[in-house]
Design an enzyme around this catalytic site. Structure first.
Site, PDB file in Angstrom:
ATOM      1  NE  ARG A  46      -4.120  -1.213   2.077  1.00  0.00           N
ATOM      2  CZ  ARG A  46      -4.724  -1.691   2.867  1.00  0.00           C
ATOM      3  NH1 ARG A  46      -5.443  -0.719   3.639  1.00  0.00           N
ATOM      4  NH2 ARG A  46      -6.215  -2.041   2.886  1.00  0.00           N
ATOM      5  CG  ASP A 153     -13.386   8.213   6.287  1.00  0.00           C
ATOM      6  OD1 ASP A 153     -14.339   6.691   6.200  1.00  0.00           O
ATOM      7  OD2 ASP A 153     -12.406   7.978   5.990  1.00  0.00           O
TER       8      ASP A 153
HETATM    9  C1  LIG Z   1     -14.461  -0.842   4.863  1.00  0.00           C
HETATM   10  S1  LIG Z   1     -13.912   0.994   4.898  1.00  0.00           S
HETATM   11  C2  LIG Z   1     -16.699   1.051   5.747  1.00  0.00           C
HETATM   12  C3  LIG Z   1     -17.186   2.480   4.826  1.00  0.00           C
HETATM   13  C4  LIG Z   1     -18.639   1.928   5.022  1.00  0.00           C
HETATM   14  N1  LIG Z   1     -18.333   2.495   5.924  1.00  0.00           N
HETATM   15  C5  LIG Z   1     -19.131   0.701   4.609  1.00  0.00           C
HETATM   16  O1  LIG Z   1     -19.445  -0.372   5.959  1.00  0.00           O
HETATM   17  O2  LIG Z   1     -19.241  -0.061   3.710  1.00  0.00           O
HETATM   18  C6  LIG Z   1     -14.020   1.822   6.555  1.00  0.00           C
HETATM   19  C7  LIG Z   1     -13.716   3.258   6.574  1.00  0.00           C
HETATM   20  O3  LIG Z   1     -13.734   3.526   7.896  1.00  0.00           O
HETATM   21  C8  LIG Z   1     -12.458   4.800   7.834  1.00  0.00           C
HETATM   22  N2  LIG Z   1     -12.156   4.994   8.832  1.00  0.00           N
HETATM   23  C9  LIG Z   1     -10.267   4.029   9.193  1.00  0.00           C
HETATM   24  N3  LIG Z   1     -10.551   4.772  10.669  1.00  0.00           N
HETATM   25  C10 LIG Z   1     -10.941   5.095  10.963  1.00  0.00           C
HETATM   26  C11 LIG Z   1     -10.773   6.794  11.960  1.00  0.00           C
HETATM   27  N4  LIG Z   1      -9.787   6.246  13.000  1.00  0.00           N
HETATM   28  N5  LIG Z   1     -11.616   7.054  12.230  1.00  0.00           N
HETATM   29  C12 LIG Z   1     -12.450   7.274  11.188  1.00  0.00           C
HETATM   30  N6  LIG Z   1     -12.867   6.335   9.769  1.00  0.00           N
HETATM   31  C13 LIG Z   1     -11.957   6.028   9.840  1.00  0.00           C
HETATM   32  C14 LIG Z   1     -11.289   4.910   6.593  1.00  0.00           C
HETATM   33  O4  LIG Z   1     -11.080   6.292   6.328  1.00  0.00           O
HETATM   34  C15 LIG Z   1     -12.635   3.783   5.868  1.00  0.00           C
HETATM   35  O5  LIG Z   1     -13.326   4.828   4.669  1.00  0.00           O
END
Ligand SMILES: C[S@@+](CC[C@H](N)C(=O)[O-])C[C@H]1O[C@@H](n2cnc3c(N)ncnc32)[C@H](O)[C@@H]1O
Length: 281
Positions: A46, A153
């Site tokens: 990545r 996010d």
């Molecule tokens: C796998 S995606 C899930 C998206 C959506 N919630 C879904 O279930 O389809 C995970 C998201 O969490 C965000 N993320 C990761 N760590 C985070 C944090 N500490 N605070 C806020 N967002 C976070 C990432 O940037 C990513 O966009």
């Protein structure tokens, strides 16, 4: 996984265990993400693109770049290290439950207040937040209510995609034709643009779940799906306790398919369906 015999992965860029430890500690401190050594391969692939783009000789140089945590590289590191997989109406049972059970219950509970607040935490590129907005519009009985959806996010790059509301055909064509027609316009370049009235229901904002706050609101519905799975058990508990502080009794919390409240916090939320919970009290 290649051998780390002398403490290095030697490929295009050399990547030491020490580099991995630094990056894993940073991901945990800044984002709550837990990266075990088994994820070293993933971390390498990545981030290698970032090293190429920055013309760096090795991961040690990349770590030095990140040492100043306020530095320009941090948003790129966050974007590269986080997982963004999402889709419109992903885990559709939650949207079915919204329309069949949750919205009618909230309609009754809110009575004359006619106000609805939904928080889509960790919204990635926006599909989940727009799906919530579509579910509200399809439900139909909130047309003259004060409805607001907050979508947050930590990754500002995916958030910019979310704000733009423009999607490749393959993201949209799986949707029911009626949804495509009602909520999207096909542009000349073949991409799909979310309609303005849908987008206007949502505020997209940067937000880190390590310091969730909740923007001083109480939330009738929180969707926090497929992000806690990357957190430590302690961090997950802290987050759920924080959600409980910004939700009144009889409010709802949806988690991802591999996530759960756990027995320790069962006094805060009762089960209300598949990975769906209702605030107790
Ligand atoms: C796998 S995606 C899930 C998206 C959506 N919630 C879904 O279930 O389809 C995970 C998201 O969490 C965000 N993320 C990761 N760590 C985070 C944090 N500490 N605070 C806020 N967002 C976070 C990432 O940037 C990513 O966009």
């Amino acid at each position: 996984m290649e051998a780390w015999d002398d403490g290095f992965l030697r490929r295009e860029f050399s990547f030491s265990r020490q580099d991995f430890a630094f990056l894993a500690a940073l991901a945990e401190r800044r984002l709550g993400l837990m990266l075990s050594l088994s994820k070293a391969e993933m971390v390498y692939s990545r981030l290698a693109r970032r090293l190429r783009q920055r013309r760096l000789p090795d991961f040690a140089a990349y770590c030095r770049l990140l040492q100043d945590e306020g530095g320009d590289e941090m948003p790129h590191f966050i974007h590269a290290i986080t997982t963004h997989l999402t889709a419109f109406f992903r885990e559709e049972h939650h949207f079915t439950a919204l329309q069949a059970k949750i919205f009618p219950a909230l309609e009754e509970r809110q009575g004359s207040r006619r106000r609805l607040r939904l928080w889509c935490a960790a919204c990635s590129s926006g599909e989940e937040a727009y799906s919530l907005a579509m579910a509200v519009q399809e439900y139909g009985r909130f047309a003259d209510w004060d409805v607001q959806i907050l979508a947050t996010d930590v990754d500002v790059e995916v958030l910019a995609q979310a704000c733009a509301g423009v999607y490749a055909p393959e993201r949209v064509i799986g949707l029911h034709p009626e949804r495509q027609r009602r909520f999207f316009s096909r542009r000349h370049d073949g991409l799909y643009q979310v309609h303005r009235d849908l987008a206007s229901m949502i505020s997209f904002r940067p937000g880190n779940l390590l310091e969730p706050g909740g923007a001083g609101e109480t939330w009738d519905v929180i969707f926090c799906r497929n992000v806690m799975i990357y957190f430590s058990p302690a961090q997950r508990q802290r987050l759920i306790s924080q959600f409980a502080r910004v939700q009144l009794p009889q409010s709802y919390l949806a988690l991802g398919h591999a996530e759960t409240i756990g027995t320790e916090l069962a006094q805060l939320y009762g089960e209300y369906g598949q990975t769906l919970y209702r605030r107790c009290g």
